[in-house]
Design an enzyme around this catalytic site. Structure first.
Site, PDB file in Angstrom:
ATOM      1  N   SER B  72       0.809  -1.236   0.000  1.00 22.45           N
ATOM      2  CA  SER B  72       0.000   0.000   0.000  1.00 22.45           C
ATOM      3  C   SER B  72       0.832   1.271   0.000  1.00 22.45           C
ATOM      4  O   SER B  72       0.300   2.354  -0.255  1.00 22.45           O
ATOM      5  CB  SER B  72      -0.919   0.036   1.213  1.00 22.45           C
ATOM      6  OG  SER B  72      -1.905  -0.940   1.091  1.00 22.45           O
ATOM      7  N   LYS B  75       0.597   3.480  -2.926  1.00 19.04           N
ATOM      8  CA  LYS B  75      -0.630   4.211  -3.283  1.00 19.04           C
ATOM      9  C   LYS B  75      -0.462   5.730  -3.391  1.00 19.04           C
ATOM     10  O   LYS B  75      -0.864   6.327  -4.386  1.00 19.04           O
ATOM     11  CB  LYS B  75      -1.752   3.868  -2.290  1.00 19.04           C
ATOM     12  CG  LYS B  75      -2.235   2.421  -2.392  1.00 19.04           C
ATOM     13  CD  LYS B  75      -3.187   2.092  -1.238  1.00 19.04           C
ATOM     14  CE  LYS B  75      -3.691   0.650  -1.309  1.00 19.04           C
ATOM     15  NZ  LYS B  75      -4.491   0.304  -0.094  1.00 19.04           N
ATOM     16  N   TYR B 197      -2.052  -2.709 -10.764  1.00 17.01           N
ATOM     17  CA  TYR B 197      -2.129  -2.500  -9.316  1.00 17.01           C
ATOM     18  C   TYR B 197      -1.347  -3.586  -8.561  1.00 17.01           C
ATOM     19  O   TYR B 197      -0.583  -3.295  -7.641  1.00 17.01           O
ATOM     20  CB  TYR B 197      -3.596  -2.479  -8.871  1.00 17.01           C
ATOM     21  CG  TYR B 197      -3.767  -2.357  -7.379  1.00 17.01           C
ATOM     22  CD1 TYR B 197      -3.494  -1.157  -6.726  1.00 17.01           C
ATOM     23  CD2 TYR B 197      -4.160  -3.452  -6.613  1.00 17.01           C
ATOM     24  CE1 TYR B 197      -3.628  -1.057  -5.355  1.00 17.01           C
ATOM     25  CE2 TYR B 197      -4.301  -3.356  -5.241  1.00 17.01           C
ATOM     26  CZ  TYR B 197      -4.034  -2.161  -4.613  1.00 17.01           C
ATOM     27  OH  TYR B 197      -4.150  -2.057  -3.253  1.00 17.01           O
ATOM     28  N   TYR B 249      -4.922   4.069   7.611  1.00 14.34           N
ATOM     29  CA  TYR B 249      -6.208   3.380   7.711  1.00 14.34           C
ATOM     30  C   TYR B 249      -7.134   4.116   8.668  1.00 14.34           C
ATOM     31  O   TYR B 249      -7.220   5.340   8.602  1.00 14.34           O
ATOM     32  CB  TYR B 249      -5.989   1.898   8.062  1.00 14.34           C
ATOM     33  CG  TYR B 249      -4.995   1.273   7.106  1.00 14.34           C
ATOM     34  CD1 TYR B 249      -5.198   1.351   5.727  1.00 14.34           C
ATOM     35  CD2 TYR B 249      -3.836   0.663   7.553  1.00 14.34           C
ATOM     36  CE1 TYR B 249      -4.275   0.821   4.834  1.00 14.34           C
ATOM     37  CE2 TYR B 249      -2.923   0.127   6.664  1.00 14.34           C
ATOM     38  CZ  TYR B 249      -3.146   0.215   5.312  1.00 14.34           C
ATOM     39  OH  TYR B 249      -2.246  -0.289   4.443  1.00 14.34           O
ATOM     40  N   VAL B 267       1.288  -3.637   4.089  1.00 15.08           N
ATOM     41  CA  VAL B 267       1.175  -4.902   4.820  1.00 15.08           C
ATOM     42  C   VAL B 267       2.473  -5.721   4.827  1.00 15.08           C
ATOM     43  O   VAL B 267       2.580  -6.691   5.567  1.00 15.08           O
ATOM     44  CB  VAL B 267       0.023  -5.786   4.289  1.00 15.08           C
ATOM     45  CG1 VAL B 267      -1.315  -5.172   4.648  1.00 15.08           C
ATOM     46  CG2 VAL B 267       0.153  -6.027   2.795  1.00 15.08           C
TER      47      VAL B 267
END
Lengths: 618, 618
Positions: B72, B75, B197, B249, B267
């Site tokens: 992530s 991103k 992705y 998050y 992660v």
């Protein structure tokens, strides 16, 4: 009105703000708040814009002095007071810090604990107000008014009619208060807390006040106009954090994304926004949009953020200019005159003394740059001077990093000194109060940077030349004005000289006196000083044995331009100008030698000073 | 390993980071991610910490060079690429900017539009990746890899096994892709977007890489090590805004409240945090907490923020040090020597020229301080020089504010000049390209600050003395070395002099040559320069008619220490040193007068330079 305005020449910033005001003065969208009857009397045309800077200047356009009640704008400031009264943990225990995504008057309590999501929704604000310390309601109100007064820079008061209107119609807030009581967030009768809350919402301020409150937060809690502290620095971060995520009701993400400034609005039509370290902005215009934010207020904040690049994440890179200049003592020497062999030694070994002229705010990322440079060089250094003259603040991190550095270097041959520190400042205290520091190496704190440099030079010279500088008397033949004189000329000169001695502290020459003599210093040290316009004394130089003073009398028959004072027991020879003049007839070659020596000395000083200017302006 | 480390002396910062590493190396909470099979092979003991500074230094502790996949963390960077490809509005139209309060893999779409809440949840990230430009999938991947490569400072690649593992198990993401297709957020087959992705999540980086990526954002998009631009400045704000509200998050509010740095975790166990304008921080440790953030990563970020005061809202106050020094031309004159009456006039009228030596980053709140000072003073000024030598950047707002100022002052008797600007820089272009600027008043941009000051002085002198300085020839009697000479002595001197003339550009004296003559300049101007170690030429001073050069030959019989070149047609007299020496016997009083005049001149120069140093170090 400033001088510039009188001349009909406007600051481009003022011109911009006037244009912005003119653009939105005709925007008539939105409705004046009416759920509190008193608020509905506001004139929808009121419209003020203010920008306040961290050095205390305020730009004002429109109705910047119209009073109105703070309403929700009071919330972050009261939150700061609760933090001061109880600390972060205790407050966090009762009131969360998450944006709720709900409207300002929603109840938004965590379902299990009854803890309000954040202190900007009414529930959280009432819980916050319930935490304000004080023996009785009047004392709590006074503490709250005093706090707002420091932010604004003048006493503030409650608008009684608005307060009564709030109190008599605040049914929803009363419901919230009892719900908080139910969950034990309020541990007492909710009425006094509600009453204080209605009063805080009814405090009268102007748009100008709000801009100053905002810039006080931007300035780390210190009102830049009065210099008074409104809130302790560590609580500024939580206040601004809450404003950044919960200040503009719903759409926390969009506000930071688009406008990028922590902000707070109120239903009376005020908005304030804070650009940390830089600015405070306030807008006042009563008509509100559907989210209860001032229509014009939002538009003005959006435009200013866009047009002036005022986004929080458009941050200046501070580390690049923390070191104003850095040089060693072979490049720039102290204002102490040196004899030739000393001068020579400083040229050769002066690189072992390094001066850092620091500037701006010292915090982790600026001190890190300095530390790194020092760690890279320290093996090649005997002395390091950190000059703090141009430093504007030292945070706790910077202070402890510098103390660590001092501690680390104590075990090393390299000594660290600080100059331009007030001995009574907190930073000086923390430096001097370190455990294990016995000061045996000499003082580490100097008020005058040049004296620190001179002390290091003296240590370096003593190390290499074996004797402390400046104590021994020198024979006349070694005097700077006597170089190359034949024995016959030296004897002739001796007959013209009057031997004098002075005790430490004694004034030898006085500004304004007639230039009757030049002086050849053969023992001890003198200090050359002038009196500044403000009555303070400025030291121009220190002269050791071997130097001359009052020598300008030889070429400019003008009154003395400085004072000369003995620093130690001083022995010197005075040469009457009249005797010097007579040499023209009786011993022109002696006169020529004296002049040539003086010219060589002055030229040498000029050459070194030129190099110094090159380094300092580098 | 730096020199300091070799010597066994550690930076206090490195010591701190090692302690922090040692504190948490024994914290074994959390679980390595297993929902992608390949990730479960990570060693739970891997633990690295890196801190990178805006001048490109990286502190590394532990497993800082262990590779792992970005997951992530890719991103926000891909979001930046989408912004560059389409602009803010088009991206905002498809992907929101609100924290969802949900877990990273939740679907979180606005119910009516299907628009993902933000680009940090998987739905928003996949939609973002679907916007990357490129003719075909390979080109899109290459653009993405190139972008990450610039952030890291080296080429990067995809871990094929992780990528395949992601692809073969990414059912939930595939579902999201089809949901986005359903809402027309993805307008094409979702498979290629999903494939890209999965690849972006599988890009291999190290903890060190992440710290450099973070500091590149802190540094306005410019990688401080390579100097290459990774993302355009205007897109840094939206990237950091999204990271600040949606990066960790759920609990957006708490992260900003406690840690106060925009951040992103993945992660695989990486976390990066950005302190805008100051630092990049990265931690790598695979075990994750229940919110899928690295357990050690969160603890390290929290501790560092706390211990080093790294909160976003603990902002340095930049406006206090934008003006490094400010002075007028009666305090500090240019390096051009002046004749006495000119010197006198500059003493009296030099206050009409003001120099601002600016420093650091120019942006709204720093330029505002300068503008305000200028607006307050401009009525009393004829010339203003803004010296940008110590300025590190000029943002678009600062540039347009300075252009506005230039425009405003054009209608006034006060002229604005800039020095130390590269004529080819964007700022110079915007200054020179202004509409209506005809340059008729003279150039407004100077590469050399001293030449700008000299030009202003010349204008001021011409205004008061009527004639342009430096053109006219002067009689020998008015020469600085001839003051007070009797007609007889003047005639005697004349017989010793050799008249010379030089064309513009001609070298008159050369460094290293023998000191056979001193020169009395009677017409034109010369430039005194030295060659620096890097081969560049530095101008020491400009001398007009009436000045002497090579005069140090009188007292130090050393080779020439500088070059002297004619700037205009030059007429001068050369006095042989041998002839000067012979005066001792035949006309000692003439020799004395020449020496005294020289001493007076040198002393005057020294006095002015001493004042200059006082101002510059003020």
């Amino acid at each position: 009105m400033s001088a510039a305005d009188r001349a009909g020449l406007k600051s481009p910033i003022r011109t911009y703000l006037e244009k912005l005001h003119a653009t939105y003065v005709d925007l008539h969208d939105g409705q004046v708040a009416s759920y509190i009857p008193e608020l509905s009397h506001a004139n929808p045309n009121w419209f003020g814009i203010c920008v306040a800077t961290t050095d205390g200047y305020v730009y004002e356009v429109g109705d910047s002095r119209q009073t109105f009640t703070m309403q929700s704008i009071s919330k972050p400031f009261v939150y700061g007071l609760a933090l001061e009264d109880h600390g972060k943990d205790a407050v966090f225990h009762k009131i969360g810090v998450e944006p709720s995504g709900d409207a300002f008057n929603s109840i938004s309590l965590y379902p299990d604990s009854g803890r309000p999501f954040n202190p900007m929704i009414n529930a959280g604000a009432i819980a916050t107000t319930g935490m304000i310390n004080g023996e009785h309601p009047a004392e709590k109100l006074q503490r709250l008014l005093d706090m707002v007064g420091v932010y604004c820079g003048h006493p503030v008061e409650v608008d009684q009619r608005v307060y009564e209107s709030e109190r008599s119609t605040g049914h929803r807030n009363r419901a919230i208060g009892h719900m908080l009581r139910n969950f034990e967030i309020l541990t007492d009768d909710p009425e006094p807390a509600l009453d204080l809350y209605f009063q805080q919402c009814s405090i009268l301020v102007t748009c100008r006040d709000l801009a100053i409150m905002a810039v006080t937060l931007a300035n780390g809690g210190l009102n830049p106009i009065s210099g008074q502290r409104a809130v302790h620095q560590p609580y500024v971060e939580p206040i601004l954090s809450i404003m950044s995520t919960c200040g503009m009701y719903n759409s926390a993400g969009e506000w930071i994304y688009d406008v990028g400034m922590p902000a707070k609005s109120g239903v009376s039509g005020g908005v304030l926004a804070v650009l940390p370290g830089q600015l405070g902005i306030a807008v006042f215009s009563p008509p509100l949009d559907q989210r209860s934010n001032s229509v014009r207020g939002i538009r003005v904040c959006e435009d200013m953020s866009q047009d002036f690049n005022l986004h929080l994440f458009h941050a200046p890179v501070v580390a690049k200019s923390v070191i104003r200049t850095s040089y060693n003592a072979s490049q720039v020497t102290s204002q102490r005159s040196r004899r030739d062999h000393e001068e020579q030694l400083l040229q050769e070994q002066g690189h072992r003394i390094r001066v850092y002229d620091l500037q701006g705010d010292l915090l982790f990322s600026t001190v890190e740059v300095v530390l790194r440079d020092i760690m890279e060089r320290h093996e090649r250094l005997d002395f390091i001077i950190l000059d703090l003259k141009h430093v504007t603040s030292i945070d706790t991190t910077a202070s402890s990093m510098l103390c660590d550095l001092l501690h680390t270097l104590e075990a090393q041959p390299c000594m660290l000194l600080f100059s331009n520190i007030e001995p009574s400042s907190p930073f000086a205290m923390s430096i001097l109060g370190r455990e294990g520091s016995d000061g045996s190496q000499g003082p580490v704190i100097y008020e005058d940077h040049d004296l620190a440099l001179e002390w290091c030079e003296n240590q370096l010279l003593a190390r290499y030349l074996g004797t402390p500088s400046g104590d021994a008397a020198i024979p006349l033949a070694e005097h700077v004005l006597c170089q190359g004189l034949s024995e016959r000329d030296l004897n002739h000169l001796q007959t013209l000289l009057e031997p004098l001695s002075f005790a430490p502290g004694e004034r030898i020459l006085e500004t304004g006196h007639a230039p009757d003599y030049i002086y050849l210093l053969t023992r001890g040290e003198v200090s050359v000083t002038i009196e500044l316009a403000d009555g303070k004394r400025k030291r121009l130089s220190t002269l050791p044995a071997g130097m001359a003073f009052g020598e300008m009398a030889l070429i400019e028959r003008a009154p003395r331009s400085a004072d000369v004072t003995a620093l130690t027991p001083v022995a010197c020879y005075a040469l009457p100008i009249a005797a010097f003049d007579r040499l023209q007839e009786i011993n022109p070659s002696l006169r020529m030698m004296l002049l040539t020596n003086l010219l060589r000395h002055v030229s040498g000083t000029l050459r070194r000073l030129t190099e110094k200017v090159g380094i300092l302006t580098g």
